[in-house]
Scaffold this motif. Structure first.
Motif, PDB file in Angstrom:
ATOM      1  N   SER A   1     -10.830  -4.312   0.873  1.00  0.00           N
ATOM      2  CA  SER A   1     -11.272  -3.345   0.242  1.00  0.00           C
ATOM      3  C   SER A   1     -11.603  -2.291   1.969  1.00  0.00           C
ATOM      4  CB  SER A   1     -12.121  -3.089  -0.198  1.00  0.00           C
ATOM      5  OG  SER A   1     -13.379  -3.924  -0.119  1.00  0.00           O
ATOM      6  N   SER A   2     -11.143  -0.506   1.434  1.00  0.00           N
ATOM      7  CA  SER A   2     -12.072  -0.165   2.467  1.00  0.00           C
ATOM      8  C   SER A   2     -13.380  -0.034   2.185  1.00  0.00           C
ATOM      9  CB  SER A   2     -11.737   1.256   1.982  1.00  0.00           C
ATOM     10  OG  SER A   2      -9.803   1.747   2.291  1.00  0.00           O
ATOM     11  N   LYS A   3     -14.411  -0.546   1.461  1.00  0.00           N
ATOM     12  CA  LYS A   3     -15.195  -0.791   1.620  1.00  0.00           C
ATOM     13  C   LYS A   3     -15.446  -2.121   2.259  1.00  0.00           C
ATOM     14  CE  LYS A   3     -19.838  -0.062   0.212  1.00  0.00           C
ATOM     15  NZ  LYS A   3     -20.357   1.338   1.007  1.00  0.00           N
TER      16      LYS A   3
ATOM     17  N   ARG B   1       0.770  -1.023   0.027  1.00  0.00           N
ATOM     18  CA  ARG B   1       0.071  -0.108  -0.155  1.00  0.00           C
ATOM     19  C   ARG B   1       1.205   0.985   0.214  1.00  0.00           C
ATOM     20  NH1 ARG B   1      -5.344  -1.551   3.650  1.00  0.00           N
ATOM     21  NH2 ARG B   1      -5.236  -3.219   3.038  1.00  0.00           N
TER      22      ARG B   1
END
Length: 174
Positions: free
Chosen positions: A153-155, A114
């Motif tokens: 994921s962020s979601k 990241r």
């Protein structure tokens, strides 16, 4: 009752991305990123600046908690030591709220990946990789809910946080 959601984790773990999704999903909500209060040039970590930043953050959090227009107050910061939580929460004690303290954690491999993307995109400087990797272990021992974001994921992370809040699990009442 208002809900104060504090998301912490090392640099690059995805706090800001998750909080932006929470802001769009949880309504009515407001979002404060502690890094905004450190946005200075030159960046100087001194006792005077630390005191000012904590004061600014708690002033804003108190204002949000006082505002009847918001049910959810979302705050993220790198908070890597328990005493920083204590400093913040001590200055919010005049409010009634449910507190959710959530640490985003991930593997070293995921974090490096990241951060390298952030460096390539000019979002961060290369020295942040070593700084962030050194701090990653500190979050394992904190009195927080841990969410491993290595492979989600962020979601998906935001959805997990929303589920925790909806269930009212692992909250602290202030």
């Amino acid at each position: 009752m208002k809900k104060l959601i504090i998301i912490n984790g090392t640099m690059g773990v995805g706090k800001s991305s998750v909080c932006n999704i929470l802001l769009d999903t949880l309504k009515p909500s407001v979002y404060l990123d502690g890094d905004w209060c450190w946005n200075m040039n030159p960046f100087v970590v001194s006792e005077e600046n630390k005191k000012m930043v904590i004061g600014n953050i708690t002033h804003l959090l108190n204002s949000y908690l006082n505002n009847s227009g918001y049910e959810y107050v979302i705050f993220c910061w790198v908070i890597h030591q328990e005493y920083i939580f204590e400093q913040l929460l001590e200055q919010l004690k005049d409010h009634d709220f449910e507190l959710y303290k959530i640490s985003l954690v991930c593997s070293e491999t995921a974090l490096k990946s990241r951060l390298k993307i952030d460096v390539e995109n000019g979002v961060r400087k290369v020295d942040v990789i070593d700084k962030s990797l050194k701090r990653i272990i500190l979050y394992n021992n904190m009195d927080t809910i841990k969410i491993n974001v290595s492979d989600i994921s962020s979601k998906q992370t935001a959805i997990e946080i929303i589920k925790l809040i909806e269930k009212g699990e692992t909250k602290y009442i202030y």
